[in-house]
Scaffold this motif. Structure first.
Motif, short mmCIF file in Angstrom:
data_model
loop_
_atom_site.label_atom_id
_atom_site.label_comp_id
_atom_site.label_asym_id
_atom_site.label_seq_id
_atom_site.Cartn_x
_atom_site.Cartn_y
_atom_site.Cartn_z
N ASP A 173 1.09 12.54 1.21
CA ASP A 173 0.99 10.86 0.29
C ASP A 173 1.90 10.58 -0.04
O ASP A 173 2.40 11.77 -1.43
CB ASP A 173 -0.28 11.90 -0.42
CG ASP A 173 -1.15 10.47 -1.35
OD1 ASP A 173 -0.21 10.03 -1.23
OD2 ASP A 173 -2.28 10.53 -0.85
N CYS A 174 2.74 9.34 0.10
CA CYS A 174 3.81 8.83 -0.20
C CYS A 174 3.58 9.22 -1.72
O CYS A 174 4.73 9.33 -2.92
CB CYS A 174 3.98 7.92 -0.03
SG CYS A 174 4.59 7.96 1.64
N GLN A 199 -0.27 8.79 4.06
CA GLN A 199 -0.57 7.77 2.96
C GLN A 199 -0.03 7.10 2.23
O GLN A 199 1.32 7.67 1.58
CB GLN A 199 -2.15 8.66 2.60
CG GLN A 199 -2.93 9.01 3.38
CD GLN A 199 -4.36 9.88 2.52
OE1 GLN A 199 -4.02 10.74 1.81
NE2 GLN A 199 -5.38 10.30 3.17
N PHE A 200 -0.63 5.80 1.26
CA PHE A 200 0.39 5.44 0.41
C PHE A 200 -0.48 4.97 -0.60
O PHE A 200 -1.53 4.62 -0.49
CB PHE A 200 1.20 4.08 0.71
CG PHE A 200 0.25 3.28 2.09
CD1 PHE A 200 0.42 2.67 0.94
CD2 PHE A 200 -0.04 3.30 2.90
CE1 PHE A 200 -0.87 1.18 1.77
CE2 PHE A 200 -0.03 3.15 3.87
CZ PHE A 200 -0.71 1.35 2.80
N ALA A 201 0.41 4.59 -1.85
CA ALA A 201 -0.43 4.36 -3.17
C ALA A 201 0.66 3.56 -4.07
O ALA A 201 1.87 4.23 -4.02
CB ALA A 201 -1.20 4.63 -3.11
N SER A 202 0.55 2.95 -4.35
CA SER A 202 1.44 2.27 -5.31
C SER A 202 1.83 3.83 -7.57
O SER A 202 1.26 4.55 -6.83
CB SER A 202 1.84 1.25 -6.82
OG SER A 202 0.53 1.38 -7.04
N PRO A 208 -2.70 -1.33 -5.14
CA PRO A 208 -1.89 -1.78 -4.17
C PRO A 208 -0.34 -1.52 -3.54
O PRO A 208 0.25 -1.70 -5.37
CB PRO A 208 -2.30 -2.49 -4.06
CG PRO A 208 -3.88 -3.31 -4.62
CD PRO A 208 -3.63 -2.26 -6.16
N PRO A 209 -0.17 -0.94 -2.65
CA PRO A 209 1.49 -0.68 -3.03
C PRO A 209 1.91 -2.17 -2.73
O PRO A 209 3.57 -1.20 -2.17
CB PRO A 209 1.74 -0.71 -1.09
CG PRO A 209 -0.08 -0.92 -0.71
CD PRO A 209 -0.54 -0.79 -1.46
N VAL A 214 7.72 2.06 -5.81
CA VAL A 214 8.62 2.63 -4.47
C VAL A 214 8.48 1.01 -3.52
O VAL A 214 7.28 0.39 -4.01
CB VAL A 214 7.66 3.27 -3.86
CG1 VAL A 214 7.94 3.85 -1.96
CG2 VAL A 214 7.56 5.20 -4.83
N SER A 215 9.27 1.24 -2.40
CA SER A 215 9.18 -0.20 -2.13
C SER A 215 8.58 0.09 -1.29
O SER A 215 8.91 0.88 -0.03
CB SER A 215 10.47 -0.68 -2.28
OG SER A 215 10.83 -1.82 -1.01
N TYR A 216 7.72 -0.52 -0.94
CA TYR A 216 6.62 0.22 0.77
C TYR A 216 7.15 -0.79 2.22
O TYR A 216 7.04 -0.05 2.86
CB TYR A 216 5.19 0.10 0.11
CG TYR A 216 4.39 1.83 -0.09
CD1 TYR A 216 4.94 2.67 0.19
CD2 TYR A 216 4.58 1.96 -1.03
CE1 TYR A 216 4.35 4.48 -0.21
CE2 TYR A 216 4.76 2.51 -2.48
CZ TYR A 216 3.55 4.09 -1.55
OH TYR A 216 3.54 5.39 -2.11
#
Length: 256
Positions: A173-174, A199-202, A208-209, A214-216
């Motif tokens: 999970d980022c 997984q990802f999130a801001s 939202p990313p 983090v630069s998704y």
């Protein structure tokens, strides 16, 4: 690039079957959830069949939420409850065709908790193997989950190496990894071979990313370069309606 809607956070105002249908309408390629056990598995399976979406994974029960539990598998003395939760998750996942189960460790520390977690993970991996299910372990950050047993990818890798089960993988999970360890680029490069889901999130607000530190767009491009082609899990908390939070996905797919 493909994306999975985590229905633990997205479309929380709808029943799980209706959230699955909403994810399909929004253009997601798959779905995942947290704790679906209050919804009959047959209803979830029907919604998945109707939409053609795959349920990528679900979590084992947290235990006694009212008393503050957040998983059972690293809690010495709770082995019976932990394994009942694992059995419940495997039964539900096999009914709906979910590929992964995140076995939640819970709040614990020390060598006894480590041995307990290993034993319960060994039980989970053995029980899940005939169903073709992968067991995932996920480090959680100490800001959102202070005292959670598993907190870093290094600790997770040590556990996976010690257990040596072929169907035990890392949930990367980022959001959690960035808060605890940073260096997402090099960690993804090194850990992708032992990763079962991303997984990802801001960061730091778990929104939202398309905001935060983090630069998704870079991270998604990196994952493509590394050959990761499974759906990426959008596990973020929208502000307002989920539909109004999905501009990031439209832009990502447009620019891909």
């Amino acid at each position: 690039m493909r994306f999975s809607a985590n229905l633990g956070f997205l479309w929380k105002d709808r029943s799980l079957p209706e959230a699955i249908r909403a994810a399909k309408m929004a253009g997601f390629d798959a779905v995942e959830c947290h704790w679906p056990y209050d919804v009959p598995a047959a209803e979830v399976a029907a919604a998945l069949g109707e939409t053609g979406l795959e349920m990528l994974g679900l979590n084992t029960s947290r235990g006694d939420v009212a008393s503050g539990e957040n998983g059972l598998s690293a809690l010495p003395g709770r082995e019976t409850d932990a394994r009942a939760a694992i059995d419940e998750a495997i039964s539900y996942a096999s009914t709906i065709g979910a590929a992964n189960i995140h076995v939640m460790a819970g709040f614990a520390s020390g060598e006894e908790a480590h041995r307990c977690f290993l034993a319960n993970l060994g039980y989970a991996c053995k029980a899940a193997l005939p169903h073709g299910i992968t067991i995932l372990i996920e480090p959680l950050n100490h800001y959102d989950a202070p005292g959670y047993f598993l907190s870093t990818t290094e600790q997770a890798c040590m556990i996976m190496e010690e257990l040596g089960a072929p169907n035990l993988k890392l949930m990367f999970d980022c959001y959690h990894v960035q808060l605890m360890e940073g260096n997402l680029t090099n960690r993804l490069k090194r850990l992708l071979p032992v990763t079962g889901h991303v997984q990802f999130a801001s960061v730091p607000d778990r929104g939202p990313p398309d905001g935060g530190e983090v630069s998704y767009s870079y991270i998604f491009g990196l994952l493509e370069e590394l050959g990761y082609d499974a759906p990426l899990g959008a596990e973020y908390k929208p502000v307002g309606s989920t539909e109004n939070s999905l501009g990031w996905m439209a832009r990502q797919l447009r620019d891909a």
